[in-house]
Design a protein around this motif. Structure first.
Motif, PDB file in Angstrom:
ATOM      1  N   VAL A  67       0.824  -1.207   0.000  1.00 17.17           N
ATOM      2  CA  VAL A  67       0.000   0.000   0.000  1.00 17.17           C
ATOM      3  C   VAL A  67       0.863   1.263   0.000  1.00 17.17           C
ATOM      4  CG1 VAL A  67      -1.936  -1.104   1.188  1.00 17.17           C
ATOM      5  CG2 VAL A  67      -0.177   0.049   2.541  1.00 17.17           C
ATOM      6  N   ALA A  68       0.268   2.337  -0.469  1.00 17.68           N
ATOM      7  CA  ALA A  68       0.780   3.705  -0.400  1.00 17.68           C
ATOM      8  C   ALA A  68      -0.367   4.557  -0.912  1.00 17.68           C
ATOM      9  CB  ALA A  68       2.027   3.884  -1.254  1.00 17.68           C
ATOM     10  N   GLN A  69      -0.226   5.868  -0.866  1.00 22.30           N
ATOM     11  CA  GLN A  69      -1.261   6.678  -1.497  1.00 22.30           C
ATOM     12  C   GLN A  69      -1.298   6.395  -3.000  1.00 22.30           C
ATOM     13  OE1 GLN A  69      -3.418   8.338   0.141  1.00 22.30           O
ATOM     14  NE2 GLN A  69      -2.438   8.368   2.141  1.00 22.30           N
ATOM     15  N   ASP A  70      -0.153   6.068  -3.569  1.00 23.31           N
ATOM     16  CA  ASP A  70      -0.034   5.732  -4.990  1.00 23.31           C
ATOM     17  C   ASP A  70       1.134   4.768  -5.125  1.00 23.31           C
ATOM     18  OD1 ASP A  70       0.386   5.568  -7.701  1.00 23.31           O
ATOM     19  OD2 ASP A  70       0.445   7.724  -8.068  1.00 23.31           O
ATOM     20  N   THR A  71       0.856   3.471  -5.102  1.00 25.05           N
ATOM     21  CA  THR A  71       1.947   2.493  -5.132  1.00 25.05           C
ATOM     22  C   THR A  71       2.680   2.488  -6.469  1.00 25.05           C
ATOM     23  OG1 THR A  71       0.362   0.776  -5.756  1.00 25.05           O
ATOM     24  CG2 THR A  71       0.909   0.946  -3.429  1.00 25.05           C
ATOM     25  N   SER A  72       1.980   2.771  -7.557  1.00 22.74           N
ATOM     26  CA  SER A  72       2.608   2.692  -8.877  1.00 22.74           C
ATOM     27  C   SER A  72       3.660   3.770  -9.094  1.00 22.74           C
ATOM     28  CB  SER A  72       1.541   2.765  -9.980  1.00 22.74           C
ATOM     29  OG  SER A  72       0.586   3.761  -9.686  1.00 22.74           O
ATOM     30  N   ARG A  73       3.647   4.830  -8.265  1.00 23.28           N
ATOM     31  CA  ARG A  73       4.621   5.913  -8.388  1.00 23.28           C
ATOM     32  C   ARG A  73       5.906   5.598  -7.627  1.00 23.28           C
ATOM     33  NH1 ARG A  73       4.062  11.151 -10.034  1.00 23.28           N
ATOM     34  NH2 ARG A  73       1.861  10.789 -10.358  1.00 23.28           N
ATOM     35  N   TYR A  74       5.961   4.461  -6.960  1.00 27.60           N
ATOM     36  CA  TYR A  74       7.105   4.141  -6.107  1.00 27.60           C
ATOM     37  C   TYR A  74       8.429   4.295  -6.848  1.00 27.60           C
ATOM     38  CZ  TYR A  74      10.415   1.528  -3.277  1.00 27.60           C
ATOM     39  OH  TYR A  74      11.519   1.162  -2.545  1.00 27.60           O
ATOM     40  N   GLY A  75       9.351   5.044  -6.244  1.00 27.27           N
ATOM     41  CA  GLY A  75      10.692   5.210  -6.789  1.00 27.27           C
ATOM     42  C   GLY A  75      10.896   6.448  -7.630  1.00 27.27           C
ATOM     43  N   THR A  76       9.806   7.073  -8.095  1.00 29.29           N
ATOM     44  CA  THR A  76       9.971   8.207  -9.010  1.00 29.29           C
ATOM     45  C   THR A  76      10.545   9.440  -8.318  1.00 29.29           C
ATOM     46  OG1 THR A  76       7.651   8.854  -8.653  1.00 29.29           O
ATOM     47  CG2 THR A  76       8.114   7.419 -10.526  1.00 29.29           C
ATOM     48  N   ASP A  77      10.521   9.470  -6.984  1.00 27.13           N
ATOM     49  CA  ASP A  77      11.092  10.598  -6.243  1.00 27.13           C
ATOM     50  C   ASP A  77      12.510  10.309  -5.761  1.00 27.13           C
ATOM     51  OD1 ASP A  77       9.735   8.650  -4.539  1.00 27.13           O
ATOM     52  OD2 ASP A  77      10.368   9.913  -2.871  1.00 27.13           O
ATOM     53  N   LEU A  78      12.990   9.102  -5.971  1.00 28.22           N
ATOM     54  CA  LEU A  78      14.337   8.714  -5.544  1.00 28.22           C
ATOM     55  C   LEU A  78      15.350   9.058  -6.641  1.00 28.22           C
ATOM     56  CD1 LEU A  78      13.517   5.233  -3.953  1.00 28.22           C
ATOM     57  CD2 LEU A  78      13.905   7.403  -2.754  1.00 28.22           C
ATOM     58  N   PRO A  79      16.646   9.040  -6.321  1.00 30.25           N
ATOM     59  CA  PRO A  79      17.652   9.293  -7.361  1.00 30.25           C
ATOM     60  C   PRO A  79      17.434   8.381  -8.565  1.00 30.25           C
ATOM     61  CG  PRO A  79      18.681   9.280  -5.206  1.00 30.25           C
ATOM     62  CD  PRO A  79      17.258   8.860  -4.986  1.00 30.25           C
ATOM     63  N   GLY A  80      17.445   8.960  -9.736  1.00 27.24           N
ATOM     64  CA  GLY A  80      17.170   8.215 -10.964  1.00 27.24           C
ATOM     65  C   GLY A  80      15.762   8.417 -11.454  1.00 27.24           C
ATOM     66  N   HIS A  81      14.836   8.723 -10.510  1.00 28.69           N
ATOM     67  CA  HIS A  81      13.442   9.044 -10.850  1.00 28.69           C
ATOM     68  C   HIS A  81      12.809   7.978 -11.755  1.00 28.69           C
ATOM     69  CE1 HIS A  81      14.095  12.975  -9.038  1.00 28.69           C
ATOM     70  NE2 HIS A  81      15.198  13.079  -9.755  1.00 28.69           N
ATOM     71  N   ARG A  82      12.963   6.733 -11.346  1.00 29.12           N
ATOM     72  CA  ARG A  82      12.401   5.628 -12.130  1.00 29.12           C
ATOM     73  C   ARG A  82      11.266   4.964 -11.369  1.00 29.12           C
ATOM     74  NH1 ARG A  82      15.125   1.281 -12.717  1.00 29.12           N
ATOM     75  NH2 ARG A  82      16.600   1.600 -11.001  1.00 29.12           N
ATOM     76  N   ARG A  83      10.355   4.366 -12.111  1.00 30.85           N
ATOM     77  CA  ARG A  83       9.324   3.542 -11.492  1.00 30.85           C
ATOM     78  C   ARG A  83       9.982   2.246 -11.030  1.00 30.85           C
ATOM     79  NH1 ARG A  83       6.152   4.781 -16.488  1.00 30.85           N
ATOM     80  NH2 ARG A  83       4.674   6.449 -16.009  1.00 30.85           N
ATOM     81  N   LEU A  84      10.047   2.069  -9.713  1.00 28.66           N
ATOM     82  CA  LEU A  84      10.771   0.926  -9.159  1.00 28.66           C
ATOM     83  C   LEU A  84       9.857  -0.176  -8.648  1.00 28.66           C
ATOM     84  CD1 LEU A  84      13.606   2.750  -7.169  1.00 28.66           C
ATOM     85  CD2 LEU A  84      13.749   1.660  -9.415  1.00 28.66           C
ATOM     86  N   LEU A  85       8.552  -0.008  -8.811  1.00 26.77           N
ATOM     87  CA  LEU A  85       7.651  -1.031  -8.294  1.00 26.77           C
ATOM     88  C   LEU A  85       7.908  -2.407  -8.919  1.00 26.77           C
ATOM     89  CD1 LEU A  85       5.346  -1.703  -6.363  1.00 26.77           C
ATOM     90  CD2 LEU A  85       3.735  -1.061  -8.174  1.00 26.77           C
ATOM     91  N   PRO A  86       8.128  -2.519 -10.226  1.00 25.33           N
ATOM     92  CA  PRO A  86       8.421  -3.854 -10.782  1.00 25.33           C
ATOM     93  C   PRO A  86       9.629  -4.513 -10.118  1.00 25.33           C
ATOM     94  CG  PRO A  86       7.901  -2.330 -12.550  1.00 25.33           C
ATOM     95  CD  PRO A  86       8.023  -1.510 -11.297  1.00 25.33           C
ATOM     96  N   GLU A  87      10.704  -3.767  -9.932  1.00 24.31           N
ATOM     97  CA  GLU A  87      11.904  -4.317  -9.292  1.00 24.31           C
ATOM     98  C   GLU A  87      11.620  -4.714  -7.847  1.00 24.31           C
ATOM     99  OE1 GLU A  87      16.410  -2.852  -8.033  1.00 24.31           O
ATOM    100  OE2 GLU A  87      15.313  -1.771  -9.603  1.00 24.31           O
ATOM    101  N   LEU A  88      10.888  -3.877  -7.126  1.00 23.66           N
ATOM    102  CA  LEU A  88      10.536  -4.205  -5.742  1.00 23.66           C
ATOM    103  C   LEU A  88       9.710  -5.483  -5.682  1.00 23.66           C
ATOM    104  CD1 LEU A  88      10.281  -3.587  -2.705  1.00 23.66           C
ATOM    105  CD2 LEU A  88       8.299  -2.161  -3.266  1.00 23.66           C
ATOM    106  N   LEU A  89       8.749  -5.613  -6.570  1.00 27.53           N
ATOM    107  CA  LEU A  89       7.898  -6.808  -6.559  1.00 27.53           C
ATOM    108  C   LEU A  89       8.711  -8.069  -6.826  1.00 27.53           C
ATOM    109  CD1 LEU A  89       4.729  -5.474  -8.418  1.00 27.53           C
ATOM    110  CD2 LEU A  89       4.969  -5.978  -5.978  1.00 27.53           C
ATOM    111  N   GLU A  90       9.668  -7.986  -7.734  1.00 32.22           N
ATOM    112  CA  GLU A  90      10.508  -9.152  -8.004  1.00 32.22           C
ATOM    113  C   GLU A  90      11.270  -9.581  -6.755  1.00 32.22           C
ATOM    114  OE1 GLU A  90      12.792  -7.756 -11.321  1.00 32.22           O
ATOM    115  OE2 GLU A  90      11.498  -8.781 -12.783  1.00 32.22           O
ATOM    116  N   LYS A  91      11.749  -8.610  -5.990  1.00 31.66           N
ATOM    117  CA  LYS A  91      12.469  -8.932  -4.750  1.00 31.66           C
ATOM    118  C   LYS A  91      11.517  -9.526  -3.709  1.00 31.66           C
ATOM    119  CE  LYS A  91      16.131  -5.472  -5.321  1.00 31.66           C
ATOM    120  NZ  LYS A  91      17.244  -6.450  -5.406  1.00 31.66           N
ATOM    121  N   LEU A  92      10.323  -8.992  -3.604  1.00 30.42           N
ATOM    122  CA  LEU A  92       9.355  -9.527  -2.640  1.00 30.42           C
ATOM    123  C   LEU A  92       8.959 -10.954  -2.996  1.00 30.42           C
ATOM    124  CD1 LEU A  92       6.987  -6.434  -2.118  1.00 30.42           C
ATOM    125  CD2 LEU A  92       8.876  -7.187  -0.663  1.00 30.42           C
TER     126      LEU A  92
END
Length: 441
Positions: free
Chosen positions: A196-221
């Motif tokens: 969960v988050a207010q917007d899970t699909s935006r995960y990572g876009t505010d971090l260095p690189g500004h990429r959507r990191l949800l796919p990578e996170l899901l693979e690790k989970l």
């Protein structure tokens, strides 16, 4: 050492904040109580999103105030979105409240509680844009499932929503912290992880690189052995890309259930909502998801009666729902929240918004009934949530059912402990829930 009680209201994200506060209180040497009565301090973690949530929070504060006057409760500390939004009003109009914490000060819960115990006034409002402080949690869900919050805040600025002013800008947690927490939850017995988050699909876009990191996170989970189901909530449609769809498609642990808040389908209403994307984009996205994720169950949220929604716009929404056949939907009449752009617009009478919500709710009830009818005779995997001795049956959920918001499956089995997965043959529908019996593996 004092006895501290907690009451958590609102969404799953708020629940995680409450679990973190409980952990901090216990780590400081205080005792957690399972009920308000007898507590030296009751912490009410509030929601302040819409009128119904505000009313629920105020009712709880009033009820605790009555217990306080009766000597059954010591002090009252209010935290969360209501205190962030109405800090002056709470202090002025609710004398039973001994202290308030804003959403930027959850990590100050221990000194706040101890100050309240000492009779000192508490009014703490840290920055709502500061990075999330990493800490432990004490789960308030059953031990076999848990919510995993991967970010805080929101940058979407929807015209009807106050969340950015209450929770701050979007801040993703570091991936290594998220994965470490997921591993700890799995070691503690969690089998279903709800992201969960207010917007899970935006995960990572505010971090260095500004990429959507949800796919990578899901693979690790998905590499965590003890996890059996991973469920995704609050995926905004404009952030769902091919990489995310591909991960969901190929990873069997990710249940084919997506919570995608659409709110409306009419282009004009979407623009007034300040939502990105058009009705055509939404239709194309849903068609693609259905095509690439067989068996997909879609949940959404919808708003009726927003300023500018006439009969034609509302009819377009209804026609869309009849064709899209979304299996799950939460429907809300427009609530003009002060401080939002939508509140300054000319909007229909509240009764109109409520009536339209009722029409959509009935439409969706028929769609959901049709969906359940289509499951009869099938055998599906069910996670066991518990046993009801009065019913003489176990109850649980299929992949199509998120806890607390969707339906249940009632079933008979020789033995099914909470958190175990059973194959259940579905045979009937009872009061909107599915009923079945354990099938041979």
């Amino acid at each position: 050492m004092a006895n501290i009680g907690f009451i958590s209201l609102g969404c799953a994200k708020n629940q995680v904040n409450c679990e973190q506060m409980m952990y901090r209180i216990q780590a400081a040497g205080h005792r957690l109580t399972g009920q308000a009565e007898g507590a030296d301090v009751v912490v009410i973690n509030t929601c302040g999103f819409i009128d119904s949530a505000k009313s629920e929070a105020i009712d709880h504060i009033i009820a605790m105030g009555q217990l306080k006057r009766a000597g059954a409760v010591g002090k009252i500390l209010v935290t969360g979105c209501l205190s962030q939004r109405y800090q002056e009003e709470i202090l002025r109009e609710m004398p039973e409240v001994d202290g308030i914490l804003g959403t930027g000060s959850y990590d100050e819960i221990v000194p706040a509680v101890e100050a309240v115990l000492a009779g000192e006034p508490v009014c703490r409002f840290g920055s709502i844009d500061q990075p999330e402080a990493e800490t432990g949690r004490i789960l308030t869900t059953p031990p076999h499932y848990a919510y995993l919050k991967i970010a805080e805040g929101c940058d979407n600025r929807c015209a009807y929503c106050v969340i950015p002013s209450l929770r701050g800008r979007y801040r993703s947690r570091k991936m290594e912290d998220v994965v470490a927490e997921a591993e700890a939850l799995a070691e503690g017995g969690v089998r279903e992880l709800i992201v969960v988050a207010q917007d899970t699909s935006r995960y990572g876009t505010d971090l260095p690189g500004h990429r959507r990191l949800l796919p990578e996170l899901l693979e690790k989970l998905c590499q965590i052995p003890a996890l059996h189901w991973i469920r995704l909530h609050y995926l905004y449609p404009d952030e769902i890309d091919d990489a995310l769809i591909a991960v969901i498609a190929r990873e069997p642990k990710i249940v084919k259930y997506l919570d995608i808040p659409l709110q409306h389908i009419n282009d004009g209403i979407l623009r007034r909502m300040n939502r990105r994307g058009s009705g055509a984009y939404i239709r194309a996205l849903l068609a693609k998801l259905r095509r690439e994720l067989p068996g997909l169950v879609l949940r959404t949220s919808l708003i009726t009666g927003l300023p500018g929604e006439g009969e034609a716009e509302f009819d377009q929404l209804c026609q869309f729902l009849r064709k899209a056949r979304l299996e799950r939907a939460g429907v809300f009449p427009f609530s003009p929240e002060e401080g939002t752009p939508a509140a300054a617009m000319d909007y229909p009478d509240t009764a109109v918004a409520v009536h339209r919500a009722e029409i959509v709710q009935q439409l969706q009830a028929d769609i959901m009934e049709e969906y359940c009818q289509g499951l009869l005779g099938k055998t599906l995997e069910v996670i066991t949530d518990g046993y009801d001795p009065e019913q003489g049956q176990y109850y649980g959920r299929t992949y199509a059912d998120s806890p607390e918001i969707d339906g249940r499956v009632w079933f008979t089995a020789k033995q099914a402990a909470p958190g175990t997965f059973c194959l259940v043959r579905l045979t009937q529908i009872r009061d909107g829930d599915l009923v079945g019996q354990e099938a041979e593996a």
